[in-house]
Scaffold this motif. Sequence first.
Motif, PDB file in Angstrom:
ATOM      1  N   GLU A  20     -16.370 -15.940 -16.172  1.00 48.75           N
ATOM      2  CA  GLU A  20     -16.412 -14.992 -17.299  1.00 48.75           C
ATOM      3  C   GLU A  20     -15.309 -13.944 -17.185  1.00 48.75           C
ATOM      4  O   GLU A  20     -14.758 -13.503 -18.192  1.00 48.75           O
ATOM      5  CB  GLU A  20     -17.770 -14.292 -17.352  1.00 48.75           C
ATOM      6  N   GLN A  21     -14.990 -13.553 -15.965  1.00 48.20           N
ATOM      7  CA  GLN A  21     -13.982 -12.513 -15.751  1.00 48.20           C
ATOM      8  C   GLN A  21     -12.571 -13.070 -15.603  1.00 48.20           C
ATOM      9  O   GLN A  21     -11.613 -12.308 -15.532  1.00 48.20           O
ATOM     10  CB  GLN A  21     -14.343 -11.678 -14.501  1.00 48.20           C
ATOM     11  N   GLY A  22     -12.417 -14.371 -15.521  1.00 50.79           N
ATOM     12  CA  GLY A  22     -11.096 -14.975 -15.365  1.00 50.79           C
ATOM     13  C   GLY A  22     -10.451 -14.658 -14.023  1.00 50.79           C
ATOM     14  O   GLY A  22      -9.229 -14.514 -13.930  1.00 50.79           O
ATOM     15  N   VAL A  23     -11.257 -14.581 -12.986  1.00 51.10           N
ATOM     16  CA  VAL A  23     -10.773 -14.194 -11.654  1.00 51.10           C
ATOM     17  C   VAL A  23      -9.863 -15.274 -11.082  1.00 51.10           C
ATOM     18  O   VAL A  23     -10.186 -16.459 -11.116  1.00 51.10           O
ATOM     19  CB  VAL A  23     -11.969 -13.922 -10.712  1.00 51.10           C
ATOM     20  N   GLN A  24      -8.721 -14.825 -10.548  1.00 45.57           N
ATOM     21  CA  GLN A  24      -7.743 -15.739  -9.965  1.00 45.57           C
ATOM     22  C   GLN A  24      -7.643 -15.610  -8.449  1.00 45.57           C
ATOM     23  O   GLN A  24      -7.024 -16.442  -7.791  1.00 45.57           O
ATOM     24  CB  GLN A  24      -6.381 -15.506 -10.594  1.00 45.57           C
ATOM     25  N   ALA A  25      -8.237 -14.558  -7.871  1.00 41.73           N
ATOM     26  CA  ALA A  25      -8.263 -14.369  -6.419  1.00 41.73           C
ATOM     27  C   ALA A  25      -9.367 -13.381  -6.086  1.00 41.73           C
ATOM     28  O   ALA A  25      -9.738 -12.547  -6.915  1.00 41.73           O
ATOM     29  CB  ALA A  25      -6.916 -13.859  -5.901  1.00 41.73           C
ATOM     30  N   VAL A  26      -9.872 -13.485  -4.846  1.00 39.40           N
ATOM     31  CA  VAL A  26     -10.893 -12.567  -4.347  1.00 39.40           C
ATOM     32  C   VAL A  26     -10.319 -11.839  -3.143  1.00 39.40           C
ATOM     33  O   VAL A  26      -9.727 -12.462  -2.255  1.00 39.40           O
ATOM     34  CB  VAL A  26     -12.181 -13.345  -3.966  1.00 39.40           C
ATOM     35  N   VAL A  27     -10.493 -10.526  -3.118  1.00 42.66           N
ATOM     36  CA  VAL A  27     -10.019  -9.699  -2.010  1.00 42.66           C
ATOM     37  C   VAL A  27     -11.258  -9.202  -1.262  1.00 42.66           C
ATOM     38  O   VAL A  27     -12.052  -8.440  -1.815  1.00 42.66           O
ATOM     39  CB  VAL A  27      -9.182  -8.497  -2.517  1.00 42.66           C
ATOM     40  N   VAL A  28     -11.426  -9.670  -0.032  1.00 36.74           N
ATOM     41  CA  VAL A  28     -12.648  -9.358   0.712  1.00 36.74           C
ATOM     42  C   VAL A  28     -12.411  -9.574   2.206  1.00 36.74           C
ATOM     43  O   VAL A  28     -11.544 -10.361   2.590  1.00 36.74           O
ATOM     44  CB  VAL A  28     -13.818 -10.233   0.202  1.00 36.74           C
ATOM     45  N   ASP A  29     -13.210  -8.890   3.034  1.00 32.10           N
ATOM     46  CA  ASP A  29     -13.045  -9.067   4.478  1.00 32.10           C
ATOM     47  C   ASP A  29     -14.035 -10.066   5.069  1.00 32.10           C
ATOM     48  O   ASP A  29     -13.878 -10.503   6.193  1.00 32.10           O
ATOM     49  CB  ASP A  29     -13.102  -7.737   5.221  1.00 32.10           C
ATOM     50  N   HIS A  30     -15.082 -10.456   4.315  1.00 36.73           N
ATOM     51  CA  HIS A  30     -16.012 -11.459   4.836  1.00 36.73           C
ATOM     52  C   HIS A  30     -16.581 -12.308   3.706  1.00 36.73           C
ATOM     53  O   HIS A  30     -17.062 -11.778   2.711  1.00 36.73           O
ATOM     54  CB  HIS A  30     -17.175 -10.810   5.585  1.00 36.73           C
ATOM     55  N   VAL A  31     -16.533 -13.625   3.915  1.00 37.63           N
ATOM     56  CA  VAL A  31     -17.128 -14.583   2.992  1.00 37.63           C
ATOM     57  C   VAL A  31     -17.771 -15.672   3.843  1.00 37.63           C
ATOM     58  O   VAL A  31     -17.128 -16.223   4.736  1.00 37.63           O
ATOM     59  CB  VAL A  31     -16.063 -15.213   2.050  1.00 37.63           C
ATOM     60  N   GLY A  32     -19.028 -15.987   3.569  1.00 40.15           N
ATOM     61  CA  GLY A  32     -19.712 -17.045   4.301  1.00 40.15           C
ATOM     62  C   GLY A  32     -19.091 -18.409   4.060  1.00 40.15           C
ATOM     63  O   GLY A  32     -18.356 -18.619   3.087  1.00 40.15           O
ATOM     64  N   ASP A  33     -19.421 -19.356   4.941  1.00 43.28           N
ATOM     65  CA  ASP A  33     -18.824 -20.693   4.871  1.00 43.28           C
ATOM     66  C   ASP A  33     -19.067 -21.382   3.531  1.00 43.28           C
ATOM     67  O   ASP A  33     -18.157 -21.962   2.954  1.00 43.28           O
ATOM     68  CB  ASP A  33     -19.359 -21.570   6.005  1.00 43.28           C
TER      69      ASP A  33
END
Length: 110
Positions: free
Chosen positions: A63-76
């Motif tokens: 819905e937001q048209g996200v092209q990248a995620v900026v984060v320090d932790h993401v589960g497998d």
Amino acid sequence: MATPVDAEGRAAGSWGRAHFVAIADVVDGAVAAWAVHEVAWDESHDSGTHGSHHARVVTFLREQGVQAVVVDHVGDGMQRMLGTMGIPILPATPGDAQASVLAAVAWAQT
């Protein structure tokens, strides 16, 4: 770009349990637009299956048209889901979330 944020606009630690997610449009190395959404994934994370939680995240990203995620932790599992969607995960930095997004964009361009 999407990044988890806290109520004060600082970079938050976890993606799948974020309460707020900011969507940034970055143009020519500057934040051109910034909107914070209360997604409440911290509350919905453990209600239902991981698949249903991931579906909520996918819906939001599309819905937001996200092209990248900026984060320090993401589960497998979330990493696999983002990879399947073709959405790169860029490293977040502590402190101001907008500065973190800009640093991630600069990092990705090197």
